[in-house]
Design a protein around this motif. Structure first.
Motif, mmCIF file in Angstrom:
data_model
loop_
_atom_site.group_PDB
_atom_site.id
_atom_site.type_symbol
_atom_site.label_atom_id
_atom_site.label_comp_id
_atom_site.label_asym_id
_atom_site.label_seq_id
_atom_site.Cartn_x
_atom_site.Cartn_y
_atom_site.Cartn_z
ATOM 1 N N VAL A 165 0.843 -1.198 0.000
ATOM 2 C CA VAL A 165 0.000 0.000 0.000
ATOM 3 C C VAL A 165 0.873 1.241 0.000
ATOM 4 C CG1 VAL A 165 -1.685 1.314 1.349
ATOM 5 C CG2 VAL A 165 -1.975 -1.146 1.071
ATOM 6 N N GLN A 166 1.911 1.231 0.811
ATOM 7 C CA GLN A 166 2.827 2.383 0.854
ATOM 8 C C GLN A 166 3.488 2.604 -0.499
ATOM 9 O OE1 GLN A 166 5.427 1.414 4.086
ATOM 10 N NE2 GLN A 166 4.092 2.315 5.628
ATOM 11 N N ALA A 167 3.900 1.538 -1.140
ATOM 12 C CA ALA A 167 4.530 1.658 -2.463
ATOM 13 C C ALA A 167 3.541 2.228 -3.468
ATOM 14 C CB ALA A 167 5.036 0.292 -2.926
ATOM 15 N N ALA A 168 2.315 1.739 -3.443
ATOM 16 C CA ALA A 168 1.290 2.232 -4.372
ATOM 17 C C ALA A 168 0.988 3.700 -4.120
ATOM 18 C CB ALA A 168 0.021 1.397 -4.241
ATOM 19 N N GLU A 169 0.921 4.079 -2.864
ATOM 20 C CA GLU A 169 0.661 5.484 -2.539
ATOM 21 C C GLU A 169 1.832 6.373 -2.957
ATOM 22 O OE1 GLU A 169 -0.342 5.386 1.623
ATOM 23 O OE2 GLU A 169 -2.419 4.841 1.193
ATOM 24 N N LYS A 170 3.048 5.875 -2.802
ATOM 25 C CA LYS A 170 4.233 6.641 -3.209
ATOM 26 C C LYS A 170 4.230 6.852 -4.722
ATOM 27 C CE LYS A 170 9.283 6.440 -3.155
ATOM 28 N NZ LYS A 170 9.649 6.197 -4.536
ATOM 29 N N VAL A 171 3.947 5.791 -5.460
ATOM 30 C CA VAL A 171 3.881 5.893 -6.923
ATOM 31 C C VAL A 171 2.783 6.863 -7.325
ATOM 32 C CG1 VAL A 171 3.283 4.631 -9.033
ATOM 33 C CG2 VAL A 171 4.868 3.623 -7.383
ATOM 34 N N LYS A 172 1.610 6.698 -6.735
ATOM 35 C CA LYS A 172 0.464 7.559 -7.059
ATOM 36 C C LYS A 172 0.793 9.019 -6.778
ATOM 37 C CE LYS A 172 -4.059 8.684 -7.352
ATOM 38 N NZ LYS A 172 -4.124 9.892 -8.122
ATOM 39 N N SER A 173 1.399 9.284 -5.648
ATOM 40 C CA SER A 173 1.729 10.650 -5.262
ATOM 41 C C SER A 173 2.729 11.284 -6.225
ATOM 42 C CB SER A 173 2.275 10.653 -3.834
ATOM 43 O OG SER A 173 2.638 11.943 -3.453
ATOM 44 N N ALA A 174 3.782 10.561 -6.550
ATOM 45 C CA ALA A 174 4.811 11.092 -7.445
ATOM 46 C C ALA A 174 4.251 11.335 -8.843
ATOM 47 C CB ALA A 174 5.998 10.139 -7.510
ATOM 48 N N VAL A 175 3.498 10.379 -9.342
ATOM 49 C CA VAL A 175 2.929 10.497 -10.685
ATOM 50 C C VAL A 175 1.884 11.608 -10.718
ATOM 51 C CG1 VAL A 175 1.560 9.286 -12.435
ATOM 52 C CG2 VAL A 175 3.469 8.125 -11.322
ATOM 53 N N GLU A 176 1.054 11.671 -9.697
ATOM 54 C CA GLU A 176 -0.003 12.684 -9.650
ATOM 55 C C GLU A 176 0.562 14.096 -9.636
ATOM 56 O OE1 GLU A 176 -3.385 14.538 -9.972
ATOM 57 O OE2 GLU A 176 -3.342 12.353 -9.988
ATOM 58 N N ALA A 177 1.633 14.312 -8.902
ATOM 59 C CA ALA A 177 2.245 15.644 -8.856
ATOM 60 C C ALA A 177 2.697 16.064 -10.254
ATOM 61 C CB ALA A 177 3.415 15.648 -7.880
ATOM 62 N N ARG A 178 3.335 15.160 -10.953
ATOM 63 C CA ARG A 178 3.814 15.455 -12.316
ATOM 64 C C ARG A 178 2.632 15.654 -13.264
ATOM 65 N NH1 ARG A 178 8.585 14.371 -15.432
ATOM 66 N NH2 ARG A 178 8.100 15.189 -17.496
ATOM 67 N N LEU A 179 1.636 14.779 -13.176
ATOM 68 C CA LEU A 179 0.475 14.880 -14.069
ATOM 69 C C LEU A 179 -0.270 16.187 -13.870
ATOM 70 C CD1 LEU A 179 -0.992 11.270 -13.809
ATOM 71 C CD2 LEU A 179 0.300 12.253 -15.713
ATOM 72 N N SER A 180 -0.476 16.564 -12.632
ATOM 73 C CA SER A 180 -1.224 17.787 -12.340
ATOM 74 C C SER A 180 -0.524 19.013 -12.918
ATOM 75 C CB SER A 180 -1.418 17.950 -10.838
ATOM 76 O OG SER A 180 -2.252 16.926 -10.352
ATOM 77 N N ALA A 181 0.789 19.078 -12.743
ATOM 78 C CA ALA A 181 1.545 20.221 -13.252
ATOM 79 C C ALA A 181 1.501 20.275 -14.784
ATOM 80 C CB ALA A 181 2.988 20.150 -12.769
ATOM 81 N N ASP A 182 1.748 19.148 -15.427
ATOM 82 C CA ASP A 182 1.764 19.108 -16.893
ATOM 83 C C ASP A 182 0.366 19.299 -17.485
ATOM 84 O OD1 ASP A 182 4.492 18.779 -16.919
ATOM 85 O OD2 ASP A 182 4.421 16.616 -17.248
ATOM 86 N N GLU A 183 -0.612 18.726 -16.829
ATOM 87 C CA GLU A 183 -1.988 18.853 -17.328
ATOM 88 C C GLU A 183 -2.472 20.299 -17.213
ATOM 89 O OE1 GLU A 183 -5.892 16.009 -17.260
ATOM 90 O OE2 GLU A 183 -4.821 16.280 -15.375
ATOM 91 N N ALA A 184 -2.082 20.987 -16.164
ATOM 92 C CA ALA A 184 -2.444 22.400 -16.020
ATOM 93 C C ALA A 184 -1.788 23.232 -17.117
ATOM 94 C CB ALA A 184 -2.019 22.907 -14.642
ATOM 95 N N ARG A 185 -0.605 22.841 -17.508
ATOM 96 C CA ARG A 185 0.135 23.579 -18.540
ATOM 97 C C ARG A 185 -0.374 23.283 -19.950
ATOM 98 N NH1 ARG A 185 6.461 22.749 -19.815
ATOM 99 N NH2 ARG A 185 6.622 24.295 -21.467
ATOM 100 N N PHE A 186 -0.643 22.005 -20.249
ATOM 101 C CA PHE A 186 -0.981 21.605 -21.617
ATOM 102 C C PHE A 186 -2.442 21.226 -21.832
ATOM 103 C CE2 PHE A 186 3.581 20.641 -21.253
ATOM 104 C CZ PHE A 186 4.050 21.425 -22.294
ATOM 105 N N GLY A 187 -3.162 20.908 -20.772
ATOM 106 C CA GLY A 187 -4.527 20.419 -20.939
ATOM 107 C C GLY A 187 -4.523 18.942 -21.289
ATOM 108 N N SER A 188 -5.714 18.369 -21.383
ATOM 109 C CA SER A 188 -5.827 16.961 -21.747
ATOM 110 C C SER A 188 -7.154 16.737 -22.444
ATOM 111 C CB SER A 188 -5.718 16.066 -20.510
ATOM 112 O OG SER A 188 -6.779 16.316 -19.621
#
Length: 179
Positions: free
Chosen positions: A54-77
Motif C-alpha cells: 500500500v505504501q509503495a502504491a501510494e508513493k507511486v500515485k503521489s509522485a505520478v499525480e504531482a507530475r500529471l497535475s503540473a503538466d496537465e495544467a500547462r498543456f490540458g488533456s
C-alpha cells in the motif's frame, strides 16, 4: 410434527456449538491455547506485506499525480489538449511539447513502478503513451505534414497523447488496487 422438527433442529445446533467450540476441557486443549494457532502465524507475514504494498502504491500515485497535475495544467488533456485530433495545434510544436511532457510523465511512472508487481495497468498505459510519442515524432507530425496519409497516420498517436494524462492517472489509481 413441527414441534418435533424444531426440537431436532435445536438439538443439532446445540451439538454443533459444542463441537465447534471444542468444549472437552482436556489438558491437551489447555496446551493448545498456550501456542499461537497455525492460522495466526501463517497470516502474520501477509499482514506485514500489505502495508508495504500500500505504501509503495501510494508513493507511486503521489509522485505520478504531482507530475500529471503540473503538466496537465500547462498543456490540458483530452479535447483541451493541443494534441486532440480536433485541435488546430495537433500538427504543431505545441502538441510536440505536450507529447514530450506526457512521455516524461510516462517515464516517471515507469521509474516509480521499478518492476514492482501490482501496477500492470499503469505499466501498460505508460508504455502505450511512450510508443505513441515515438510514433508521433517518427512521422514528423509536429512539423505540419502536408501528405494526407501522414496526417491521417498522426491522428492515432495524437489521440493517445491527448488522453495520456488522464489515462496515466487512472493507471496510478488502479495501482492502489493492485491492478
Amino acid at each position: 410434527m413441527m414441534k418435533r422438527q424444531a426440537l431436532r433442529v435445536l438439538a443439532v445446533v446445540g451439538l454443533s456449538g459444542t463441537l465447534v467450540t471444542g468444549c472437552s476441557g482436556s489438558s491437551e486443549d489447555a496446551r493448545r491455547t498456550d501456542r499461537p494457532s497455525a492460522s495466526a502465524t501463517s497470516s502474520s507475514p501477509s499482514v506485514e506485506r500489505v502495508p508495504s504494498k500500500v505504501q509503495a502504491a501510494e508513493k507511486v500515485k503521489s509522485a505520478v499525480e504531482a507530475r500529471l497535475s503540473a503538466d496537465e495544467a500547462r498543456f490540458g488533456s483530452g479535447t483541451n489538449s493541443p494534441c486532440s485530433t480536433s485541435s488546430p495545434q495537433v500538427f504543431t510544436a505545441k502538441c510536440e511539447a505536450a507529447a514530450d511532457a506526457t512521455s516524461g510523465a510516462a517515464d516517471l511512472a515507469l521509474r516509480e513502478i521499478g518492476g514492482r508487481q501490482g501496477f500492470a495497468t499503469l505499466d501498460s498505459t505508460a508504455r502505450k503513451v511512450r510508443a505513441a510519442v515515438r510514433t508521433y515524432g517518427t512521422l514528423g507530425c509536429a512539423t505540419g505534414p502536408t501528405a494526407a496519409n501522414t496526417r491521417t497516420a498522426c491522428m492515432e498517436p495524437a489521440a493517445v497523447i491527448a488522453q495520456g494524462f488522464p489515462d496515466l492517472r487512472s493507471g496510478a489509481n488502479a495501482g492502489l488496487l493492485g491492478k
